[in-house]
Design a protein around this motif. Structure first.
Motif, PDB file in Angstrom:
ATOM      1  N   GLY A  24      -8.477   4.865   1.390  1.00 43.44           N
ATOM      2  CA  GLY A  24      -7.827   4.760   2.697  1.00 43.44           C
ATOM      3  C   GLY A  24      -7.449   6.101   3.271  1.00 43.44           C
ATOM      4  O   GLY A  24      -7.607   7.145   2.637  1.00 43.44           O
ATOM      5  N   VAL A  71       0.818  -1.215   0.000  1.00 43.72           N
ATOM      6  CA  VAL A  71       0.000   0.000   0.000  1.00 43.72           C
ATOM      7  C   VAL A  71       0.851   1.264   0.000  1.00 43.72           C
ATOM      8  O   VAL A  71       0.322   2.364   0.017  1.00 43.72           O
ATOM      9  CB  VAL A  71      -0.970   0.052   1.193  1.00 43.72           C
ATOM     10  CG1 VAL A  71      -1.884  -1.138   1.219  1.00 43.72           C
ATOM     11  CG2 VAL A  71      -0.212   0.145   2.482  1.00 43.72           C
ATOM     12  N   ASP A 105      -4.291   0.999   6.958  1.00 42.43           N
ATOM     13  CA  ASP A 105      -4.811   0.897   5.594  1.00 42.43           C
ATOM     14  C   ASP A 105      -4.656  -0.508   5.031  1.00 42.43           C
ATOM     15  O   ASP A 105      -5.566  -1.044   4.405  1.00 42.43           O
ATOM     16  CB  ASP A 105      -4.072   1.884   4.678  1.00 42.43           C
ATOM     17  CG  ASP A 105      -4.854   3.186   4.541  1.00 42.43           C
ATOM     18  OD1 ASP A 105      -5.922   3.287   5.153  1.00 42.43           O
ATOM     19  OD2 ASP A 105      -4.390   4.075   3.806  1.00 42.43           O
ATOM     20  N   SER A 106      -3.492  -1.114   5.241  1.00 41.95           N
ATOM     21  CA  SER A 106      -3.245  -2.463   4.719  1.00 41.95           C
ATOM     22  C   SER A 106      -4.270  -3.440   5.251  1.00 41.95           C
ATOM     23  O   SER A 106      -4.811  -4.262   4.509  1.00 41.95           O
ATOM     24  CB  SER A 106      -1.862  -2.966   5.134  1.00 41.95           C
ATOM     25  OG  SER A 106      -0.887  -2.051   4.793  1.00 41.95           O
ATOM     26  N   LEU A 128      -7.612  -2.787   3.877  1.00 40.70           N
ATOM     27  CA  LEU A 128      -7.645  -3.224   2.481  1.00 40.70           C
ATOM     28  C   LEU A 128      -7.934  -4.716   2.405  1.00 40.70           C
ATOM     29  O   LEU A 128      -8.787  -5.166   1.629  1.00 40.70           O
ATOM     30  CB  LEU A 128      -6.305  -2.912   1.817  1.00 40.70           C
ATOM     31  CG  LEU A 128      -6.091  -3.449   0.415  1.00 40.70           C
ATOM     32  CD1 LEU A 128      -7.009  -2.739  -0.566  1.00 40.70           C
ATOM     33  CD2 LEU A 128      -4.645  -3.269  -0.022  1.00 40.70           C
ATOM     34  N   PHE A 182      -9.673   1.281  -3.505  1.00 38.40           N
ATOM     35  CA  PHE A 182      -9.578   1.411  -2.054  1.00 38.40           C
ATOM     36  C   PHE A 182      -9.499   2.869  -1.638  1.00 38.40           C
ATOM     37  O   PHE A 182      -8.779   3.664  -2.229  1.00 38.40           O
ATOM     38  CB  PHE A 182      -8.358   0.650  -1.540  1.00 38.40           C
ATOM     39  CG  PHE A 182      -8.201   0.700  -0.048  1.00 38.40           C
ATOM     40  CD1 PHE A 182      -9.083   0.023   0.769  1.00 38.40           C
ATOM     41  CD2 PHE A 182      -7.173   1.426   0.531  1.00 38.40           C
ATOM     42  CE1 PHE A 182      -8.952   0.072   2.153  1.00 38.40           C
ATOM     43  CE2 PHE A 182      -7.036   1.479   1.914  1.00 38.40           C
ATOM     44  CZ  PHE A 182      -7.922   0.791   2.723  1.00 38.40           C
TER      45      PHE A 182
END
Lengths: 319, 399
Positions: free
Chosen positions: B360, B161, B329-330, B333, B358
């Motif tokens: 984020g 990311v 975020d990862s 996701l 995505f």
């Protein structure tokens, strides 16, 4: 005498084959899963490193802290060659090149430094290990700090064979005439010099052999763990190897084997306690050192000869 | 007495052995129990929790755990369970753990934090068909099978990311050329890390391709503290901007000594500047006209980002940083992909990720063909040691 010699050799052969068969069978049966397979390779590579350092520290009595440097040479020789010609061929050529370079470097380093004694030698080898790392860090062919990303070419039988071969080389060296000269250097350098032993020569000999075997271990590491970077071969790595040697007992190859296995498994089982892992690990080492200052086995070796002797003694007592 | 000690140590050792066994059993039982009870989904968190890079790993672990906790809260039940391991920043250990996570049957793995440990795990995870999302493995071509060859294949199951070092360096070159109107630059970077080297190359390359000129390139090694001789040298030359490619620990001192040496042009840097220590080292009065690229800044935070910052503070009683934000975020996701795919089947999950859109807290993005996000880089300006303006830059990389 000759008869027994053969018998012990056969016993060792049987032990090697048996352990190989058992390990392979366990892998086939899925009892040693992928996780334990990598743990096993780590342990075997550590064994090779430990016995090669043990030759220098335990048998010859020279305190070296630069072992990671030789491992680095081996790893990068194999890594760079694998980049040039991918696959097993490049890897094997890399091992050979690693042998040559590490032998040369060990010669160049050892001739002046092995005239030093004790702490001085430790500091000199420490500095030299860092020099190798910094050179690798700044070369383009080694891809600098980013390191090399490699394919996995090494399989279990290969590491096992390498481990057995290096053990045979080191143990036989220890029993040979030069090996006994090395032991005499360890016991008392002045006395052995007085007996006409060229102490520097034997120290250099042990140092070079140890360095070459460490470079083999480095190559196996490169071929097994996908990535090599200069920061994996710092002073800490040398200390890790030293811990195995001291833990198992300086001068005992059996001890190095046991220590590498115990530390490898300990490390693995403690994985579930991430936070306190290093504390427990350290505590275990401290306890061992308090209660067994000479390491797990001291200088004792496991030999079939002594086993037979014990049996025949028992028999004798019975009669 | 001797006997007493022996007894004690045996007792101690057997205790540790027993606890080890106990925990091991617990560890292997718990997941099987929970899978039979309900449809829990295991998410592997594979970080550097001890060792020299533990700062990153721990920050990311917190970010990930927050994301998982929030997802469970949203769903009203414990759907997602984390399986956390510590690789100590050691690649060999990371390989073992990647195998173990595959064995544990996780739906996907988030981590490790550093490029070195990440590279080591990719092959294992890819062979085992486990989706990996790297929060901060920024090295160039990291997601390729052979990073030294840009033409090689992409790992099917590996995503990240963060943008890569080249992208960030190029963004700064773009910013210097377009926004600052610079045409002559000096590059001063840390050659002992791949991070520094990658940035130096990327900045120089892009700056030259835009029509600028790199007057001089100098290097230092991480750990140095005295830069004034080089800086005096630099001050004597004719240039518009100084680009420092390295981490805050040296950059702070360089900025201070550069200002003292009479270099009053804009000083530019990468996301390695993102630390409060930077202003301590450089002195707030020197942190003017200093810019750095980052994926995360609290300046002009969006509502989502502000919500994250508040939640993080409430949970851990400390400020989040870039690493915790990227890990957050990862993890989100991965959760979004699992929910969109409606399954944890690796093949479907991988395809979902490839086409995911995505949104984020570190930017909205889609993945390019190397599984690296296409998202704008933020350039943040320091005014009196405080991050003030954030400008988003898209480097026009035409390759």
């Amino acid at each position: 005498m000759k008869d027994r010699f053969k018998k012990t050799n056969l016993c060792w052969l049987a032990a090697i084959i048996l352990s190989y068969v058992i390990l392979t069978a366990l892998m086939q049966a899925g009892i040693i899963d992928a996780v334990y397979e990598t743990v096993l390779s780590t342990i075997m590579i550590n064994i090779i490193l430990a016995i090669s350092l043990n030759l220098i520290i335990g048998i010859t009595g020279q305190f070296s802290l630069g072992h990671a440097g030789f491992m680095c040479i081996g790893a990068y020789s194999a890594g760079v060659m694998m980049k040039q010609m991918p696959g097993m061929g490049g890897f094997l050529v890399g091992i050979l090149i690693g042998f040559v370079i590490s032998a040369l470097v060990a010669l160049i380093v050892s001739i002046p430094t092995l005239r030093l004694k004790g702490d001085y030698l430790a500091i000199a080898t420490l500095g030299f290990g860092e020099i190798i790392r910094i050179i690798v860090l700044n070369m383009t062919i080694t891809n600098g700090a980013a390191g090399l990303v490699l394919q996995k070419v090494v399989t279990f039988p290969f590491i096992f064979a390498a481990m057995v071969l290096s053990t045979i080389v080191i143990v036989n060296f220890g029993c040979s005439a030069p090996g006994r000269a090395c032991i005499s250097v360890r016991e008392d350098e002045i006395a052995s010099e007085a007996m006409g032993i060229n102490t520097t020569k034997y120290k250099v000999m042990a140092f070079v052999i140890g360095a070459m075997i460490a470079s083999l271990a480095g190559a196996l590491y490169a071929g097994n763990f996908y990535v090599i970077r200069p920061d994996m071969f710092t002073f800490n790595r040398s200390i890790d190897i030293l811990v195995i040697v001291v833990f198992g007992g300086m001068g005992s190859m059996t001890g190095s084997y046991i220590a590498a296995i115990v530390i490898g498994l300990l490390n693995n089982f403690l994985q579930s306690f991430a936070a306190v892992r290093m504390i427990i690990y350290g505590l275990a080492l401290v306890l061992i050192m308090i209660f067994r200052p000479s390491g797990l086995l001291g200088t004792k070796e496991f030999t079939f000869t002594s086993l037979f002797n014990r049996f025949s003694k028992r028999k004798g007592e019975a009669q | 007495m001797k006997k007493f000690w022996k007894m004690l140590i045996v007792a101690c050792l057997s205790m540790t052995a027993l606890t080890a066994c106990g925990n091991d059993d617990g560890g292997s039982e718990a997941p099987t129990d929970s899978t039979t009870e309900s449809d829990t989904i295991k998410i592997g968190l594979h970080y550097e929790l001890s060792g020299s890079t533990a700062d990153y790993g721990n920050a990311e672990l917190k970010g990930s755990q927050l994301a998982i906790a929030q997802a469970n809260e949203r769903l009203g039940e414990e759907v997602y369970v984390d399986v956390t391991y510590d690789n100590r920043g050691d690649p060999a250990e990371a390989v073992t753990l990647a195998a173990r996570l595959a064995e544990d049957g996780v739906a996907g793995v988030v981590g490790p934090a550093t490029s070195g440990a990440s590279t080591a795990t990719y092959q294992t995870s890819n062979d085992n068909q486990v989706v990996v999302i790297s929060p901060s493995a920024t090295a160039n071509n990291q997601t390729l099978v052979d990073p030294s060859n840009p033409e090689s294949d992409v790992y099917d199951y590996v995503f990240r990311v963060c943008f890569e070092d080249t992208y960030q360096g190029a963004a700064m070159a773009q910013f210097a050329f377009d926004n600052l109107g610079a045409s002559k630059a000096i590059v001063y970077g840390d050659t002992s890390s791949e991070y520094g080297k990658g940035l130096m190359d990327a900045f120089s390359e892009h700056f030259t391709s835009l029509g600028g000129e790199v007057v001089d390139t100098m290097s230092y090694v991480a750990g140095e503290t005295e830069f004034s001789s080089v800086l005096t040298n630099i001050a004597a030359q004719d240039f518009d901007v100084l680009y420092i490619a390295g981490y805050y620990s040296e950059a702070g001192l360089i900025i201070k000594q550069a200002r003292a040496a009479g270099i009053d042009c804009p000083i530019l840097g990468p996301d390695g500047f993102e630390s409060t220590t930077l202003s301590d080292l450089a002195g707030v009065e020197n942190l003017n006209d200093v810019y750095f690229t980052t994926a995360y800044t609290t300046v002009g935070a969006s509502d989502e980002l502000q919500a994250f910052i508040d939640a993080y503070k409430a949970e851990y009683n400390e400020d989040p940083n870039m690493f915790s934000a990227l890990a957050y975020d990862s993890t989100n996701l991965l959760i979004q992909a699992i929910e969109e795919a409606g399954t944890t089947d690796p093949e479907t999950l991988k395809q979902t990720l490839e086409n995911i859109e995505f949104d984020g807290i570190t930017g909205s993005f889609v993945f390019d063909e190397t599984h690296t996000p296409v998202k704008p880089v933020l350039v943040v300006e320091f005014v009196d040691g405080v991050q003030t303006n954030a400008i988003s830059v898209n480097p026009s990389l035409d390759e």
